[in-house]
Design an enzyme around this catalytic site. Structure first.
Site, PDB file in Angstrom:
ATOM      1  N   PHE A  16       0.849  -1.207   0.000  1.00 39.15           N
ATOM      2  CA  PHE A  16       0.000   0.000   0.000  1.00 39.15           C
ATOM      3  C   PHE A  16       0.876   1.246   0.000  1.00 39.15           C
ATOM      4  CE2 PHE A  16      -2.367   3.284   2.520  1.00 39.15           C
ATOM      5  CZ  PHE A  16      -3.302   3.582   1.538  1.00 39.15           C
ATOM      6  N   TYR A  18       0.771   5.451   0.223  1.00 34.58           N
ATOM      7  CA  TYR A  18      -0.052   6.622   0.572  1.00 34.58           C
ATOM      8  C   TYR A  18       0.731   7.914   0.370  1.00 34.58           C
ATOM      9  CZ  TYR A  18       2.814   6.186   4.758  1.00 34.58           C
ATOM     10  OH  TYR A  18       3.892   6.077   5.608  1.00 34.58           O
ATOM     11  N   GLU A 107      12.940   2.747   1.575  1.00 35.33           N
ATOM     12  CA  GLU A 107      12.048   3.255   2.602  1.00 35.33           C
ATOM     13  C   GLU A 107      12.641   3.375   4.003  1.00 35.33           C
ATOM     14  OE1 GLU A 107      10.075   4.299   0.801  1.00 35.33           O
ATOM     15  OE2 GLU A 107       9.209   2.865  -0.596  1.00 35.33           O
TER      16      GLU A 107
HETATM   17  C1  BEZ Z   1       4.401   5.568   0.463  1.00 36.35           C
HETATM   18  O1  BEZ Z   1       3.428   4.963   0.916  1.00 36.35           O
HETATM   19  O2  BEZ Z   1       4.345   6.126  -0.603  1.00 36.35           O
HETATM   20  C2  BEZ Z   1       5.656   5.561   1.241  1.00 36.35           C
HETATM   21  C3  BEZ Z   1       5.603   5.314   2.578  1.00 36.35           C
HETATM   22  C4  BEZ Z   1       6.764   5.331   3.297  1.00 36.35           C
HETATM   23  C5  BEZ Z   1       7.946   5.621   2.686  1.00 36.35           C
HETATM   24  C6  BEZ Z   1       7.972   5.904   1.330  1.00 36.35           C
HETATM   25  C7  BEZ Z   1       6.824   5.869   0.604  1.00 36.35           C
END
Ligand code: BEZ
Length: 260
Positions: A16, A18, A107
């Site tokens: 997912f 966000y 991440e």
């Molecule tokens: C994302 O959901 O887009 C995301 C979340 C944490 C780190 C990088 C991207």
């Protein structure tokens, strides 16, 4: 990276997104499904030292806050949609290990792995989904106990901070404006007031800065027409060169603003 919550029962790996994952997909996915999760609030409360900022001047990116925790905080943005909209990606089974490795690198910086039920938007072809109804997705969250977690901030100060931050992945304001744009196209109800308010503030700051730049230019132009300076042909040539360079750097800046 810690692992929290129950791991999915299905063999499929669904992720997912966000934040930036909405418009910057991971490699090797074969399905991208718009939808939402509940129980969280999206906020620009995570410092970014590796993407939209640097260790010396961290930018701000989004994380998810557990709603029950957020409700106890004094947040200037005191409401948040029940649904956090984003997208779920199915990773092609042969590439799962490779993508997990890639995501670990992409991440880190405070984010940990969690699992949360994902609700596909209405109207999605059921043949594209692993099961009827919500299914578990992996999600990266910067929880309040991580070092990069910033917590509630004054929206105008936060917008100013985002406006001036930049990192290896680009301008922090581009991240914010891309997020706003990407959310607006997911569904008619996928807008997020926190994101839109910050984006409006950043656009106002950009307009203010443009005005400041052009204001200085106008003052100079007025000054030189009132007090013309007699110059030699060589000085005139140098001035022309200087003005040309100045003009092009302003154009470049305008271009940055337009695309941001
Ligand atoms: C994302 O959901 O887009 C995301 C979340 C944490 C780190 C990088 C991207």
């Amino acid at each position: 990276m810690s692992l929290q919550g129950p791991a999915p029962k299905t063999d499929e790996f669904w992720l997912f997104g966000y934040g930036s994952l909405i418009w910057k997909p991971p490699p090797h996915f074969d399905r991208r499904i718009p939808g939402w999760v509940t129980g969280y609030v999206r906020r620009f409360w995570q410092a970014s030292q590796d993407h939209r900022g640097t260790p010396e001047a961290p930018g701000r990116v989004v994380t998810l806050i557990e709603r029950s925790y957020w409700e106890k905080l004094a947040d200037h943005h005191d409401s948040a949609p029940d649904k956090v909209w984003g997208v779920a990606y199915r990773i092609i089974p042969e590439y799962v290990a490779k993508v997990k490795e890639y995501l670990d690198i992409r991440e880190i910086n405070g984010y940990t792995i969690h699992y949360t039920p994902f609700h596909p938007a209405t109207g999605i072809d059921p043949a594209l989904l692993p099961q009827h109804g919500p299914f578990l997705t992996l999600v990266y969250i910067g929880t309040p106990d991580n070092e990069q977690f910033v917590g509630p901030q004054d929206p105008q100060k936060l917008a100013e901070h985002i406006y001036r931050s930049e990192g290896p992945s680009g301008l922090n304001r581009d991240y914010l404006l891309e997020l706003e744009k990407a959310l607006n196209v997911l569904s008619p109800e996928s807008g997020d007031e926190h994101v839109t308010d910050l984006a409006n503030r950043v656009r106002a700051i950009a307009a203010r800065e443009r005005k400041r730049e052009t204001g200085i230019q106008t003052d100079n132009a007025i000054l030189s027409s009132q007090f013309p300076v007699v110059v030699s042909p060589e000085q005139a040539q140098q001035r022309h060169h200087h003005d040309f360079r100045r003009g092009s750097s302003i154009d470049e800046q305008e271009e940055t603003e337009k695309t941001s």
